[in-house]
Write a protein that holds these residues in place. Structure first.
Motif, PDB file in Angstrom:
ATOM      1  N   ILE A 172     -21.444  40.459   3.598  1.00  0.00           N
ATOM      2  CA  ILE A 172     -21.123  41.176   2.357  1.00  0.00           C
ATOM      3  C   ILE A 172     -21.435  40.351   1.118  1.00  0.00           C
ATOM      4  CG2 ILE A 172     -19.352  42.575   3.479  1.00  0.00           C
ATOM      5  CD1 ILE A 172     -17.289  40.697   2.065  1.00  0.00           C
ATOM      6  N   TYR A 173     -21.749  39.072   1.312  1.00  0.00           N
ATOM      7  CA  TYR A 173     -22.110  38.202   0.188  1.00  0.00           C
ATOM      8  C   TYR A 173     -23.501  38.561  -0.339  1.00  0.00           C
ATOM      9  CZ  TYR A 173     -22.930  33.820  -2.379  1.00  0.00           C
ATOM     10  OH  TYR A 173     -23.206  32.875  -3.344  1.00  0.00           O
ATOM     11  N   ASN A 174     -24.414  38.836   0.569  1.00  0.00           N
ATOM     12  CA  ASN A 174     -25.790  39.154   0.183  1.00  0.00           C
ATOM     13  C   ASN A 174     -26.094  40.648   0.215  1.00  0.00           C
ATOM     14  OD1 ASN A 174     -26.952  36.434  -0.181  1.00  0.00           O
ATOM     15  ND2 ASN A 174     -26.443  36.192   1.983  1.00  0.00           N
ATOM     16  N   ASN A 175     -25.304  41.404   0.937  1.00  0.00           N
ATOM     17  CA  ASN A 175     -25.560  42.841   1.086  1.00  0.00           C
ATOM     18  C   ASN A 175     -24.357  43.644   0.615  1.00  0.00           C
ATOM     19  OD1 ASN A 175     -28.047  42.250   2.453  1.00  0.00           O
ATOM     20  ND2 ASN A 175     -26.834  41.768   4.261  1.00  0.00           N
ATOM     21  N   LYS A 176     -24.586  44.907   0.327  1.00  0.00           N
ATOM     22  CA  LYS A 176     -23.515  45.776  -0.159  1.00  0.00           C
ATOM     23  C   LYS A 176     -22.945  46.668   0.940  1.00  0.00           C
ATOM     24  CE  LYS A 176     -25.420  45.999  -4.854  1.00  0.00           C
ATOM     25  NZ  LYS A 176     -25.932  46.893  -5.930  1.00  0.00           N
ATOM     26  N   THR A 177     -23.413  46.499   2.156  1.00  0.00           N
ATOM     27  CA  THR A 177     -23.010  47.377   3.252  1.00  0.00           C
ATOM     28  C   THR A 177     -21.712  46.898   3.884  1.00  0.00           C
ATOM     29  OG1 THR A 177     -25.340  47.812   3.715  1.00  0.00           O
ATOM     30  CG2 THR A 177     -23.745  48.435   5.407  1.00  0.00           C
ATOM     31  N   TYR A 178     -20.776  47.814   4.053  1.00  0.00           N
ATOM     32  CA  TYR A 178     -19.496  47.544   4.694  1.00  0.00           C
ATOM     33  C   TYR A 178     -19.339  48.447   5.917  1.00  0.00           C
ATOM     34  CZ  TYR A 178     -17.587  44.716   0.872  1.00  0.00           C
ATOM     35  OH  TYR A 178     -17.339  43.716  -0.024  1.00  0.00           O
ATOM     36  N   PRO A 179     -18.501  48.066   6.872  1.00  0.00           N
ATOM     37  CA  PRO A 179     -18.289  48.927   8.037  1.00  0.00           C
ATOM     38  C   PRO A 179     -17.532  50.193   7.669  1.00  0.00           C
ATOM     39  CG  PRO A 179     -16.757  47.074   8.052  1.00  0.00           C
ATOM     40  CD  PRO A 179     -17.722  46.807   6.940  1.00  0.00           C
ATOM     41  N   GLN A 180     -17.771  51.239   8.442  1.00  0.00           N
ATOM     42  CA  GLN A 180     -16.978  52.458   8.312  1.00  0.00           C
ATOM     43  C   GLN A 180     -15.668  52.256   9.071  1.00  0.00           C
ATOM     44  OE1 GLN A 180     -17.901  55.267   6.474  1.00  0.00           O
ATOM     45  NE2 GLN A 180     -19.549  53.890   5.792  1.00  0.00           N
TER      46      GLN A 180
ATOM     47  N   PHE B  83     -12.569  47.261  -1.412  1.00  0.00           N
ATOM     48  CA  PHE B  83     -12.611  47.619   0.007  1.00  0.00           C
ATOM     49  C   PHE B  83     -11.301  47.217   0.689  1.00  0.00           C
ATOM     50  CE2 PHE B  83     -13.470  46.493   4.447  1.00  0.00           C
ATOM     51  CZ  PHE B  83     -14.000  47.681   4.922  1.00  0.00           C
ATOM     52  N   THR B  84     -10.802  46.039   0.377  1.00  0.00           N
ATOM     53  CA  THR B  84      -9.539  45.579   0.960  1.00  0.00           C
ATOM     54  C   THR B  84      -8.400  46.518   0.592  1.00  0.00           C
ATOM     55  OG1 THR B  84     -10.327  43.288   0.856  1.00  0.00           O
ATOM     56  CG2 THR B  84      -7.956  43.609   1.133  1.00  0.00           C
ATOM     57  N   GLN B  85      -8.390  46.968  -0.630  1.00  0.00           N
ATOM     58  CA  GLN B  85      -7.363  47.927  -1.055  1.00  0.00           C
ATOM     59  C   GLN B  85      -7.500  49.247  -0.303  1.00  0.00           C
ATOM     60  OE1 GLN B  85      -8.215  47.745  -5.264  1.00  0.00           O
ATOM     61  NE2 GLN B  85      -6.494  46.368  -5.663  1.00  0.00           N
ATOM     62  N   GLN B  86      -8.730  49.651  -0.009  1.00  0.00           N
ATOM     63  CA  GLN B  86      -8.934  50.871   0.780  1.00  0.00           C
ATOM     64  C   GLN B  86      -8.362  50.710   2.188  1.00  0.00           C
ATOM     65  OE1 GLN B  86     -13.145  51.708   0.734  1.00  0.00           O
ATOM     66  NE2 GLN B  86     -13.237  51.806  -1.496  1.00  0.00           N
ATOM     67  N   VAL B  87      -8.569  49.540   2.770  1.00  0.00           N
ATOM     68  CA  VAL B  87      -8.018  49.295   4.109  1.00  0.00           C
ATOM     69  C   VAL B  87      -6.494  49.275   4.049  1.00  0.00           C
ATOM     70  CG1 VAL B  87      -7.991  47.754   6.097  1.00  0.00           C
ATOM     71  CG2 VAL B  87     -10.085  47.976   4.746  1.00  0.00           C
ATOM     72  N   LEU B  88      -5.957  48.652   3.035  1.00  0.00           N
ATOM     73  CA  LEU B  88      -4.493  48.579   2.890  1.00  0.00           C
ATOM     74  C   LEU B  88      -3.872  49.954   2.651  1.00  0.00           C
ATOM     75  CD1 LEU B  88      -4.266  45.388   0.630  1.00  0.00           C
ATOM     76  CD2 LEU B  88      -3.486  45.582   3.001  1.00  0.00           C
ATOM     77  N   ALA B  89      -4.666  50.885   2.131  1.00  0.00           N
ATOM     78  CA  ALA B  89      -4.143  52.215   1.803  1.00  0.00           C
ATOM     79  C   ALA B  89      -4.026  53.123   3.022  1.00  0.00           C
ATOM     80  CB  ALA B  89      -5.019  52.881   0.740  1.00  0.00           C
ATOM     81  N   GLN B  90      -4.596  52.702   4.162  1.00  0.00           N
ATOM     82  CA  GLN B  90      -4.471  53.511   5.381  1.00  0.00           C
ATOM     83  C   GLN B  90      -3.632  52.725   6.404  1.00  0.00           C
ATOM     84  OE1 GLN B  90      -6.856  52.520   8.467  1.00  0.00           O
ATOM     85  NE2 GLN B  90      -6.212  50.740   7.276  1.00  0.00           N
ATOM     86  N   ASP B  91      -3.385  53.309   7.551  1.00  0.00           N
ATOM     87  CA  ASP B  91      -2.404  52.684   8.451  1.00  0.00           C
ATOM     88  C   ASP B  91      -2.914  52.442   9.875  1.00  0.00           C
ATOM     89  OD1 ASP B  91      -2.490  55.254   9.407  1.00  0.00           O
ATOM     90  OD2 ASP B  91      -0.399  55.724   8.988  1.00  0.00           O
ATOM     91  N   ARG B  92      -4.237  52.422  10.049  1.00  0.00           N
ATOM     92  CA  ARG B  92      -4.744  52.148  11.393  1.00  0.00           C
ATOM     93  C   ARG B  92      -5.499  50.823  11.482  1.00  0.00           C
ATOM     94  NH1 ARG B  92      -9.048  52.348  14.548  1.00  0.00           N
ATOM     95  NH2 ARG B  92     -10.434  53.071  12.877  1.00  0.00           N
ATOM     96  N   VAL B  93      -6.498  50.650  10.635  1.00  0.00           N
ATOM     97  CA  VAL B  93      -7.300  49.423  10.646  1.00  0.00           C
ATOM     98  C   VAL B  93      -6.496  48.278  10.022  1.00  0.00           C
ATOM     99  CG1 VAL B  93      -9.423  48.330   9.831  1.00  0.00           C
ATOM    100  CG2 VAL B  93      -9.439  50.731  10.534  1.00  0.00           C
ATOM    101  N   ARG B  94      -6.463  47.149  10.725  1.00  0.00           N
ATOM    102  CA  ARG B  94      -5.673  46.002  10.272  1.00  0.00           C
ATOM    103  C   ARG B  94      -6.571  44.917   9.688  1.00  0.00           C
ATOM    104  NH1 ARG B  94      -1.225  46.116  15.287  1.00  0.00           N
ATOM    105  NH2 ARG B  94      -0.923  48.381  15.107  1.00  0.00           N
ATOM    106  N   ILE B  95      -5.958  43.993   8.971  1.00  0.00           N
ATOM    107  CA  ILE B  95      -6.700  42.962   8.260  1.00  0.00           C
ATOM    108  C   ILE B  95      -6.246  41.575   8.702  1.00  0.00           C
ATOM    109  CG2 ILE B  95      -7.241  41.961   6.007  1.00  0.00           C
ATOM    110  CD1 ILE B  95      -6.684  44.658   4.738  1.00  0.00           C
TER     111      ILE B  95
END
Length: 252
Positions: free
Chosen positions: A60-68, A97-109
């Motif tokens: 993610i440092y060189n590219n703008k693509t993140y996982p779904q 993106f981190t805030q998006q993950v935190l806003a749901q309740d399945r994918v963990r960080i």
């Protein structure tokens, strides 16, 4: 048979040259750590070390693509030479993106060093320079009662390499530990995220490379460098931390 645990490693910058050559970046380093940790966990019915981990790497440092998010079970935010508090496009995108993950309740960080600070920033905590200076090489972390429970240890020994820190634990978040140089050494919310300020994936050879590089650049004094080099090969709890990460990800 339990499906593989799908972990997306978000590489937040290039790994040091020798580590990049040996492991093919931070993603490779964490694959080694987590595979070793799965073996140490020794719970093949929950997590088979041979085929129970599906680790993908995202530059993610060189590219703008993140996982779904529907394609993964967890994201792991790595360390970085950059500052988590910087107002630059790629870091701002990572915070969003981190805030998006935190806003749901399945994918963990999972957050490590810079990644730990990004989680803090995403939660509204102050992140910045430590006026007490660098924390480097193997250091002790005093665990809170929850930290002792989760890690199964009275105290952590972990490789450190940071000048920045999270100043205060965000409201409603459980503090895992602290040290004389850093009050927030780890953060936790059940089934949501777990972070550490240190580097469980680092080993003595890599730390030696980093410390000598910092000395050559004039960032570390000779005294700082010698002190850190005296501690780089102290046994540390990296695999135990990795096992705790996996237990956290498997918790239902």
């Amino acid at each position: 048979m339990r499906p593989p645990l799908r972990i997306a490693t978000l590489e937040c910058g290039p790994a040091p040259p020798n580590a990049d050559k040996q492991y093919n970046g931070f993603g490779g380093m964490f694959e080694v750590l987590l595979t070793s940790s799965a073996k140490a966990l020794n719970q093949p019915e929950r997590l088979n070390p041979e085929n129970g981990l599906e680790i993908s790497e995202w530059d993610i440092y060189n590219n703008k693509t993140y996982p779904q998010l529907e394609d993964i079970d967890a994201v792991l935010l790595t360390g970085s030479e950059d500052d988590a508090f910087e107002d630059v496009p790629w870091i701002n995108r990572l915070v969003e993106f981190t805030q998006q993950v935190l806003a749901q309740d399945r994918v963990r960080i999972l957050g490590i060093c810079f990644g730990h600070q990004i989680v803090g920033r995403a939660l509204g905590a102050k992140v910045g320079r430590n006026d007490q200076g660098w924390e480097a090489a193997v250091c002790d972390v005093d665990l809170t009662e929850k930290g002792k429970e989760l890690f199964g240890l009275e105290k952590l020994q972990i490789q450190q390499m940071h000048l920045d820190l999270v100043f205060d634990c965000p409201p409603g978040v459980t503090l895992l530990g602290s040290s004389p140089l850093c009050a927030v050494q780890g953060m936790y919310t059940p089934r949501r995220f777990m972070t550490v300020q240190g580097h469980p994936e680092f080993e003595g050879e890599l730390q030696t490379e980093i410390i000598k590089s910092l000395e050559n650049k004039g960032i570390f004094s000779e005294v700082q460098s010698r002190d850190a080099l005296d501690r780089v090969h102290i046994p540390h709890d990296g695999v135990a931390i990795g096992s705790t990460f996996l237990t956290f990800l498997l918790e239902e």
